[in-house]
Design a protein around this motif. Structure first.
Motif, PDB file in Angstrom:
ATOM      1  N   VAL A   1       0.828  -1.209   0.000  1.00 31.43           N
ATOM      2  CA  VAL A   1       0.000   0.000   0.000  1.00 31.43           C
ATOM      3  C   VAL A   1       0.865   1.262   0.000  1.00 31.43           C
ATOM      4  CG1 VAL A   1      -1.666   1.336   1.348  1.00 31.43           C
ATOM      5  CG2 VAL A   1      -1.958  -1.131   1.102  1.00 31.43           C
ATOM      6  N   LEU A   2       1.925   1.248   0.810  1.00 29.07           N
ATOM      7  CA  LEU A   2       2.745   2.448   0.966  1.00 29.07           C
ATOM      8  C   LEU A   2       3.643   2.728  -0.240  1.00 29.07           C
ATOM      9  CD1 LEU A   2       3.855   2.172   4.720  1.00 29.07           C
ATOM     10  CD2 LEU A   2       2.073   3.625   3.738  1.00 29.07           C
ATOM     11  N   ASP A   3       4.105   1.670  -0.915  1.00 26.66           N
ATOM     12  CA  ASP A   3       5.018   1.859  -2.047  1.00 26.66           C
ATOM     13  C   ASP A   3       4.470   2.830  -3.103  1.00 26.66           C
ATOM     14  OD1 ASP A   3       7.605   0.856  -1.973  1.00 26.66           O
ATOM     15  OD2 ASP A   3       6.980  -1.195  -2.330  1.00 26.66           O
ATOM     16  N   PRO A   4       3.286   2.595  -3.664  1.00 27.44           N
ATOM     17  CA  PRO A   4       2.808   3.531  -4.693  1.00 27.44           C
ATOM     18  C   PRO A   4       2.538   4.930  -4.158  1.00 27.44           C
ATOM     19  CG  PRO A   4       1.091   1.936  -4.133  1.00 27.44           C
ATOM     20  CD  PRO A   4       2.361   1.456  -3.494  1.00 27.44           C
ATOM     21  N   ILE A   5       2.136   5.014  -2.878  1.00 29.74           N
ATOM     22  CA  ILE A   5       1.895   6.338  -2.292  1.00 29.74           C
ATOM     23  C   ILE A   5       3.196   7.120  -2.204  1.00 29.74           C
ATOM     24  CG2 ILE A   5       1.172   7.567  -0.210  1.00 29.74           C
ATOM     25  CD1 ILE A   5      -0.799   5.275   0.323  1.00 29.74           C
ATOM     26  N   TYR A   6       4.240   6.485  -1.671  1.00 32.80           N
ATOM     27  CA  TYR A   6       5.511   7.173  -1.485  1.00 32.80           C
ATOM     28  C   TYR A   6       6.217   7.461  -2.803  1.00 32.80           C
ATOM     29  CZ  TYR A   6       5.236   6.136   3.549  1.00 32.80           C
ATOM     30  OH  TYR A   6       4.850   6.074   4.875  1.00 32.80           O
ATOM     31  N   ILE A   7       6.083   6.538  -3.780  1.00 29.29           N
ATOM     32  CA  ILE A   7       6.823   6.694  -5.039  1.00 29.29           C
ATOM     33  C   ILE A   7       6.083   7.590  -6.021  1.00 29.29           C
ATOM     34  CG2 ILE A   7       7.709   5.484  -7.073  1.00 29.29           C
ATOM     35  CD1 ILE A   7       8.267   3.082  -5.270  1.00 29.29           C
ATOM     36  N   PHE A   8       4.762   7.356  -6.219  1.00 31.50           N
ATOM     37  CA  PHE A   8       4.029   8.069  -7.263  1.00 31.50           C
ATOM     38  C   PHE A   8       3.311   9.318  -6.757  1.00 31.50           C
ATOM     39  CE2 PHE A   8       4.045   3.586  -8.753  1.00 31.50           C
ATOM     40  CZ  PHE A   8       4.806   3.779  -9.899  1.00 31.50           C
ATOM     41  N   VAL A   9       2.765   9.242  -5.538  1.00 30.82           N
ATOM     42  CA  VAL A   9       2.010  10.389  -5.012  1.00 30.82           C
ATOM     43  C   VAL A   9       2.939  11.424  -4.399  1.00 30.82           C
ATOM     44  CG1 VAL A   9       0.198  11.117  -3.417  1.00 30.82           C
ATOM     45  CG2 VAL A   9      -0.012   8.935  -4.613  1.00 30.82           C
ATOM     46  N   LEU A  10       3.832  10.975  -3.533  1.00 35.21           N
ATOM     47  CA  LEU A  10       4.743  11.894  -2.856  1.00 35.21           C
ATOM     48  C   LEU A  10       6.048  12.120  -3.622  1.00 35.21           C
ATOM     49  CD1 LEU A  10       4.240  10.658   0.826  1.00 35.21           C
ATOM     50  CD2 LEU A  10       3.129  12.571  -0.339  1.00 35.21           C
ATOM     51  N   HIS A  11       6.269  11.317  -4.670  1.00 36.72           N
ATOM     52  CA  HIS A  11       7.452  11.474  -5.543  1.00 36.72           C
ATOM     53  C   HIS A  11       8.766  11.346  -4.769  1.00 36.72           C
ATOM     54  CE1 HIS A  11       4.678  12.695  -8.688  1.00 36.72           C
ATOM     55  NE2 HIS A  11       4.174  13.630  -7.872  1.00 36.72           N
ATOM     56  N   TRP A  12       8.825  10.348  -3.874  1.00 31.95           N
ATOM     57  CA  TRP A  12      10.045  10.127  -3.098  1.00 31.95           C
ATOM     58  C   TRP A  12      10.989   9.124  -3.759  1.00 31.95           C
ATOM     59  CZ3 TRP A  12       7.453   9.651   2.414  1.00 31.95           C
ATOM     60  CH2 TRP A  12       7.074  10.934   2.833  1.00 31.95           C
TER      61      TRP A  12
ATOM     62  N   VAL B   1      13.231   6.086  -4.938  1.00 30.63           N
ATOM     63  CA  VAL B   1      13.736   4.902  -4.243  1.00 30.63           C
ATOM     64  C   VAL B   1      13.729   5.094  -2.732  1.00 30.63           C
ATOM     65  CG1 VAL B   1      15.123   4.063  -6.176  1.00 30.63           C
ATOM     66  CG2 VAL B   1      16.128   5.675  -4.565  1.00 30.63           C
ATOM     67  N   LYS B   2      13.819   6.347  -2.274  1.00 28.06           N
ATOM     68  CA  LYS B   2      13.732   6.600  -0.833  1.00 28.06           C
ATOM     69  C   LYS B   2      12.352   6.188  -0.313  1.00 28.06           C
ATOM     70  CE  LYS B   2      17.001  10.461  -0.460  1.00 28.06           C
ATOM     71  NZ  LYS B   2      17.156  11.876  -0.075  1.00 28.06           N
ATOM     72  N   GLY B   3      11.311   6.438  -1.088  1.00 30.49           N
ATOM     73  CA  GLY B   3       9.967   6.064  -0.684  1.00 30.49           C
ATOM     74  C   GLY B   3       9.806   4.558  -0.560  1.00 30.49           C
ATOM     75  N   ALA B   4      10.390   3.825  -1.516  1.00 31.95           N
ATOM     76  CA  ALA B   4      10.332   2.365  -1.450  1.00 31.95           C
ATOM     77  C   ALA B   4      11.020   1.854  -0.184  1.00 31.95           C
ATOM     78  CB  ALA B   4      10.988   1.760  -2.684  1.00 31.95           C
ATOM     79  N   ALA B   5      12.146   2.444   0.168  1.00 32.23           N
ATOM     80  CA  ALA B   5      12.872   2.031   1.368  1.00 32.23           C
ATOM     81  C   ALA B   5      12.088   2.362   2.632  1.00 32.23           C
ATOM     82  CB  ALA B   5      14.242   2.704   1.402  1.00 32.23           C
ATOM     83  N   LEU B   6      11.464   3.540   2.672  1.00 33.49           N
ATOM     84  CA  LEU B   6      10.660   3.924   3.838  1.00 33.49           C
ATOM     85  C   LEU B   6       9.462   2.998   4.010  1.00 33.49           C
ATOM     86  CD1 LEU B   6      10.721   7.813   3.472  1.00 33.49           C
ATOM     87  CD2 LEU B   6      11.645   6.501   5.398  1.00 33.49           C
ATOM     88  N   ALA B   7       8.851   2.593   2.908  1.00 28.02           N
ATOM     89  CA  ALA B   7       7.737   1.652   2.987  1.00 28.02           C
ATOM     90  C   ALA B   7       8.194   0.323   3.563  1.00 28.02           C
ATOM     91  CB  ALA B   7       7.135   1.455   1.592  1.00 28.02           C
ATOM     92  N   THR B   8       9.386  -0.113   3.188  1.00 27.84           N
ATOM     93  CA  THR B   8       9.912  -1.386   3.668  1.00 27.84           C
ATOM     94  C   THR B   8      10.142  -1.376   5.177  1.00 27.84           C
ATOM     95  OG1 THR B   8      10.943  -1.921   1.545  1.00 27.84           O
ATOM     96  CG2 THR B   8      11.854  -2.991   3.498  1.00 27.84           C
ATOM     97  N   ILE B   9      10.817  -0.344   5.694  1.00 29.08           N
ATOM     98  CA  ILE B   9      11.136  -0.356   7.133  1.00 29.08           C
ATOM     99  C   ILE B   9       9.887  -0.129   7.980  1.00 29.08           C
ATOM    100  CG2 ILE B   9      13.508   0.373   6.700  1.00 29.08           C
ATOM    101  CD1 ILE B   9      12.793   3.122   7.809  1.00 29.08           C
ATOM    102  N   THR B  10       8.914   0.614   7.467  1.00 29.47           N
ATOM    103  CA  THR B  10       7.654   0.773   8.195  1.00 29.47           C
ATOM    104  C   THR B  10       6.954  -0.573   8.339  1.00 29.47           C
ATOM    105  OG1 THR B  10       7.387   3.016   7.311  1.00 29.47           O
ATOM    106  CG2 THR B  10       5.439   1.955   8.244  1.00 29.47           C
ATOM    107  N   SER B  11       6.947  -1.336   7.269  1.00 34.22           N
ATOM    108  CA  SER B  11       6.298  -2.643   7.274  1.00 34.22           C
ATOM    109  C   SER B  11       7.002  -3.615   8.214  1.00 34.22           C
ATOM    110  CB  SER B  11       6.285  -3.208   5.854  1.00 34.22           C
ATOM    111  OG  SER B  11       5.671  -2.295   4.973  1.00 34.22           O
TER     112      SER B  11
END
Length: 471
Positions: free
Chosen positions: A186-197, A199-209
């Motif tokens: 759920v967090l990956d597309p939000i962080y990557i496409f919506v917030l435009h973060w 590869v950093k967004g993908a990493a943040l989604a991983t550690i949150t999970s």
């Protein structure tokens, strides 16, 4: 809570329920957990491929050996603790199993903090060693520096997931990891496409999970488990640490050797890729995706191997040898059939599989198809090899398990990766895969066949002893 109530008195189902039902009930959650661990990387790679491009995927491939090192330590302590606790529970030594659970938590937290610190301090030299180029280094640094912060959560969640299976609750093991994976997706597309973060967004989604998975599994062992955390057992015990590390060493070696293999593979892909029209960055990105697909296929074999472990260990400790033999043979058969089906999909529909990761570069797609068909050409042997290696670990034979864990990658694949390209160039890297898979399966057979004969003799001796007593 009184210490006497920490373990419930209900009979452990590992020693009494039918093997088929036990194996499926333990293996299916284990498979899902393994798939989920793969999904953390796969989902990142899919969304990064769509949102960042193949350079972003190349960066995750570069970071993958470091993640493999972390997984090696998590698997080492998790599988070692699980195997030791299962053996002791089979012998009726419940206090030792409780010490194992609580000591495992101490090890996971301490080791996780240490690995994260070392990784962050030496990040750029490590990424250079793993094959980072000038164009991929910024992406690799952004991704890996954040993922490293979640290492303590990763080690704790994987360790407790293993222990939940030994505790007789494989579904809890699955739920703990599955909840985190769902959140990651759920967090990956939000962080990557919506917030435009990126590869950093993908990493943040991983550690949150990973953090959420840790909370779920910790709560289970605090409030719900047959084995539970308790302050009287939360103290370092040398003999328990020794057993955890010695019984888990084969699983740890498997992952650590995979890291060495990945380093050799990454640098070879860059070197020989730049000597061809493919280019090193494209070769690195395509093979990285193929390796992730291999992880998914192997998850079925690993899941059956992991699911069989507590059944094998408990029944060996209880001297129920027919159940040990039945569990091994059933796990090998089902694992082999499952991975054969996956192999068939890769051979017949490679374009469809690769299209998930982006298709903006035709060179990337064409080389990826060749990688998928050739490099994974012998992966149908993995079910037999993985389950057999897990058998030796579960039955308290760490030396054999360690040797077989090193067999495919360290003793066969890495030499082939170094030698075959000297003659065949980039194609040599691809053909190293099936040569190693088929060769290692043949060698594993030389170990497991005598083991089955020894097990058959024990079964026969028990039958003769029972007949003598009856007479």
């Amino acid at each position: 809570m009184n210490a006497k109530t920490v373990v419930k008195s209900a009979e452990n189902p590992l020693g009494v329920k039918p093997i088929r039902g036990l194996l499926l009930s333990f293996s299916i959650p284990a498979i899902i957990s393994c798939l989920v661990n793969s999904v953390y990387n796969i989902v990142d790679q899919i969304f990064i491929g769509q949102g960042v491009g193949y350079l972003g995927n190349a960066a995750t491939t570069i970071a993958f050996p470091l993640m493999t090192i972390i997984m090696a330590f998590a698997t080492l302590i998790g599988s070692g603790g699980s195997a030791y606790a299962a053996l002791r529970l089979g012998e009726g030594r419940k206090r030792e199993a409780l010490l194992t659970l609580n000591n495992l938590l101490i090890i996971a937290i301490g080791l996780g903090v240490l690995l994260a610190a070392v990784g962050l301090i030496f990040l750029r030299p490590i990424l250079t060693l793993f094959g980072a180029t000038e164009s991929t280094m910024p992406y690799a640094v952004d991704y890996t520096s954040i993922v490293l912060l979640g290492v303590p959560f990763s080690l704790v969640s994987i360790s407790l997931s293993n222990m939940a299976r030994t505790d007789g609750h494989p579904r809890m093991s699955m739920y703990g990891i599955l909840i985190g994976a769902a959140l990651n997706t759920v967090l990956d597309p939000i962080y990557i496409f919506v917030l435009h973060w990126g590869v950093k967004g993908a990493a943040l989604a991983t550690i949150t999970s990973q953090f959420v998975s840790t909370v779920v599994l910790s709560y289970y062992f605090l409030k719900k488990g047959n084995m539970r955390f308790h302050k009287i057992y939360f103290k370092p015990v040398g003999r328990v640490w020794y057993k955890i590390f010695t019984l888990g060493i084969s699983s740890g070696i498997t992952s650590l050797v995979a890291c060495i293999m990945q380093v050799v593979m990454n640098n070879s892909l860059v070197h020989y890729g730049n000597q061809s029209e493919i280019t090193g960055d494209v070769a690195l990105s395509a093979m990285g995706i193929v390796m992730k697909i291999a992880m998914i296929l192997a998850s079925f074999c690993i899941g059956f191997g992991i699911g069989a472990q507590p059944i094998l260990g408990f029944n060996l400790g209880a001297r129920k040898y027919p159940r040990v033999r039945q569990a091994y043979l059933m796990a090998v058969t089902i694992a082999t059939v499952s991975i054969f089906l996956g192999w068939l999909i890769c051979q017949t529909m490679p374009h469809l599989v690769l299209s998930l990761f982006g298709d903006e570069n035709q060179t990337f797609t064409d080389f990826g198809v060749r990688c998928l068909r050739i490099y994974l050409g012998g992966i149908f042997c993995a079910g037999f090899q993985i389950v057999s290696t897990n058998y030796f670990q579960a039955t308290g034979q760490p030396l054999k398990a360690s040797l077989l864990s090193m067999l495919r990658q360290l003793l066969l694949l890495i030499p082939l990766l170094l030698l075959l390209p000297l003659k065949f160039g980039l194609d040599g890297l691809l053909y190293a895969g099936p040569c190693a898979d088929i060769g290692s399966a043949c060698i594993v057979a030389l170990f497991i066949v005598p083991e089955m004969r020894k097990l058959n003799r024990k079964i026969q001796e028990q039958k003769e002893a029972a007949a003598s007593l009856a007479a």
